[in-house]
Motif scaffolding. Structure first.
Motif, PDB file in Angstrom:
ATOM      1  N   ALA A 104       0.833  -1.206   0.000  1.00 15.49           N
ATOM      2  CA  ALA A 104       0.000   0.000   0.000  1.00 15.49           C
ATOM      3  C   ALA A 104       0.863   1.249   0.000  1.00 15.49           C
ATOM      4  CB  ALA A 104      -0.924  -0.016   1.217  1.00 15.49           C
ATOM      5  N   HIS A 105       1.942   1.232   0.760  1.00 17.97           N
ATOM      6  CA  HIS A 105       2.842   2.390   0.748  1.00 17.97           C
ATOM      7  C   HIS A 105       3.545   2.519  -0.602  1.00 17.97           C
ATOM      8  CE1 HIS A 105       5.638   5.421   2.189  1.00 17.97           C
ATOM      9  NE2 HIS A 105       6.625   4.709   1.657  1.00 17.97           N
ATOM     10  N   ARG A 106       3.992   1.405  -1.156  1.00 16.55           N
ATOM     11  CA  ARG A 106       4.629   1.446  -2.472  1.00 16.55           C
ATOM     12  C   ARG A 106       3.685   2.044  -3.517  1.00 16.55           C
ATOM     13  NH1 ARG A 106       8.941  -2.184  -3.719  1.00 16.55           N
ATOM     14  NH2 ARG A 106       7.938  -2.583  -5.734  1.00 16.55           N
ATOM     15  N   GLU A 107       2.441   1.655  -3.455  1.00 17.42           N
ATOM     16  CA  GLU A 107       1.463   2.167  -4.413  1.00 17.42           C
ATOM     17  C   GLU A 107       1.194   3.647  -4.183  1.00 17.42           C
ATOM     18  OE1 GLU A 107      -2.383   0.077  -6.119  1.00 17.42           O
ATOM     19  OE2 GLU A 107      -2.818   1.003  -4.162  1.00 17.42           O
ATOM     20  N   SER A 132       2.754   6.321   6.729  1.00 18.02           N
ATOM     21  CA  SER A 132       2.627   5.081   5.968  1.00 18.02           C
ATOM     22  C   SER A 132       3.971   4.372   5.857  1.00 18.02           C
ATOM     23  CB  SER A 132       2.063   5.392   4.576  1.00 18.02           C
ATOM     24  OG  SER A 132       2.058   4.238   3.767  1.00 18.02           O
ATOM     25  N   TYR A 133       5.044   5.143   5.709  1.00 23.72           N
ATOM     26  CA  TYR A 133       6.389   4.549   5.621  1.00 23.72           C
ATOM     27  C   TYR A 133       6.746   3.840   6.925  1.00 23.72           C
ATOM     28  CZ  TYR A 133      11.423   4.198   4.846  1.00 23.72           C
ATOM     29  OH  TYR A 133      12.703   3.727   4.713  1.00 23.72           O
ATOM     30  N   VAL A 134       6.466   4.480   8.062  1.00 30.10           N
ATOM     31  CA  VAL A 134       6.771   3.869   9.359  1.00 30.10           C
ATOM     32  C   VAL A 134       5.969   2.593   9.548  1.00 30.10           C
ATOM     33  CG1 VAL A 134       6.660   4.203  11.858  1.00 30.10           C
ATOM     34  CG2 VAL A 134       7.448   6.065  10.392  1.00 30.10           C
ATOM     35  N   ALA A 135       4.697   2.602   9.111  1.00 29.40           N
ATOM     36  CA  ALA A 135       3.879   1.384   9.211  1.00 29.40           C
ATOM     37  C   ALA A 135       4.465   0.262   8.352  1.00 29.40           C
ATOM     38  CB  ALA A 135       2.445   1.699   8.791  1.00 29.40           C
TER      39      ALA A 135
END
Length: 423
Positions: A104-107, A132-135
């Motif tokens: 999801a973060h990559r997208e 989102s990156y930390v998640a």
């Protein structure tokens, strides 16, 4: 309501600790393996909309996790391991959940690298992407302490690696192996001298003076060897202590460089290769000045650029140079005599392309500036750690000097005792 910059007002409230609102965090709810927390005290319609958006994001992450379990891309296998079989439902569900968070973060950020799971952390201008990156980082099982390097720019990672290279330039030689071998030779020479001295005494007691003289000569030879080895041991001991102090002094720099290289490897960067863009601040300012000078020919004239008429008349009357210029004929082909040229007109697509390119450059510059701002606190913390380590090293050096002095005195006393025994 009448604030000129709402963003600065919010920043002031946050930094001053006076939020001026009654919003409080509600208990976190767990859905699909993800936890969420919404503030209380907000309008119900806003809360419902946030719940709706969260559910859509969670559903999308779940869908991406299932797709990854079927496709098993290289980055997912390297980061999370092979996909568990369908028979192991619990492990497979956990794998899909963690892979979905990362996907999801990559997208969201448009990261499509086939081998590296995550791109660099976004800047402070994108707080939702940083969260989102930390998640995603946590979903990959990476330690939280390594987030310090994850927040760094490529330039700062290179600076830490280069700092360790500079420390290695003055690295003293490692002589511990030579020291142990020399100490062994010293003990052997001392033992041989003692044995030869004892045999000389035995031969003298037996009345064989010629044999006694022979053993005394050999004992003297071993004693000279022992003295040379003892001097070599002193030199090697000093070199070994110097190397030990260098290791202690550079321990922090070496650890930071190792962590920087690990982060660079996660990003697919080769710190040993110079970056493609090596533009310095001086180069950039020179190019900017040249661009401004080139645009001056097309820059519109404003009221600030026009000299007052009365002041111009006074200057013309009072200045001899001006009077001379009045009588002189204008030079041919002077730029002032040339008709003004209009700047080239841009078509609609060209204007849109130039505007979008400028916006993209400004966005990149803003993101880089926010990243450097985020690193300021980390730099100050590093300086504090280095100052603390420097104080500790000074105390250790003082203790080491005391121990070395006492050891040298004790070694000298032992050497005197051995010499008197041999004689």
């Amino acid at each position: 309501i009448d604030a000129v910059s709402p963003a600065q007002v919010l920043a002031h409230r946050i930094t001053r600790g006076r939020p001026d609102h009654d919003l409080t965090a509600s208990p976190a709810h767990s859905t699909g393996g993800n936890s969420r927390s919404l503030p209380t005290g907000i309008p119900q319609r806003v809360a419902d909309r946030l719940h709706q958006l969260y559910e859509r994001a969670a559903d999308r992450a779940t869908e991406l996790g299932r797709q990854l379990a079927d496709a098993a891309p290289e980055w997912a296998i390297q980061a999370l391991g092979h996909v568990p079989p369908a028979e192991d439902a619990a492990d497979r569900a956990d794998w899909e959940q963690r892979a979905g968070v990362v996907a999801a973060h990559r997208e969201a950020v448009g990261h499509t690298d086939p081998e590296h799971a995550l791109p660099p952390m976004p800047g402070l201008t994108a707080p939702e992407r940083r969260a989102s990156y930390v998640a995603a980082w946590t979903a990959l099982g990476r330690p939280e302490t390594d987030l310090t390097e994850a927040e760094m720019t490529e330039g700062r990672l290179r600076i830490r690696a280069q700092a360790w290279q500079r420390e290695q330039a003055w690295q003293p030689p490692y002589v511990d192996d030579d020291l142990r071998a020399t100490e062994a030779d010293l003990d052997t020479a001392r033992q041989a001298a003692a044995v030869a001295t004892a045999r000389a005494a035995q031969a003298s007691t037996a009345g064989d003076d010629e044999l006694a003289a022979k053993w005394l000569v050999e004992a003297d030879t071993h004693r000279q060897t022992a003295e040379a080895k003892a001097a070599a041991v002193d030199v090697l001991t000093h070199q070994a202590e110097t190397h030990s102090l260098w290791v202690t002094h550079t321990a922090v720099t070496r650890d930071l460089a190792d962590r920087a290289r690990a982060e660079a490897e996660r990003r697919g960067l080769d710190l040993a290769t110079p970056p493609e863009d090596t533009t310095t601040a001086t180069d950039w300012l020179a190019e900017h000045a040249a661009a401004v000078a080139a645009e001056d020919a097309w820059r519109p004239i404003t009221d600030a650029d026009v000299t007052d008429t009365e002041e111009a008349d006074d200057l013309t009357t009072d200045s001899p140079a001006a009077a001379t210029e009045d009588t002189a004929e204008p030079a041919p082909d002077h730029p002032a005599d040339q008709p003004a040229q209009e700047p080239p007109a841009l078509s609609g697509p060209e204007l849109e392309l130039a505007t979008s390119g400028t916006a993209a450059v400004l966005a990149v510059l803003a993101d880089r500036a926010s990243q450097e701002t985020a690193h300021t606190a980390a730099i100050q913390e590093d300086l504090a750690i280095q100052a603390s380590d420097a104080g500790r090293r000074r105390r250790e050096l003082a203790d080491l000097d005391t121990v070395t002095t006492e050891g040298a005195s004790s070694a000298g006393q032992d050497l005197d005792d051995n010499t008197s025994w041999d004689s």
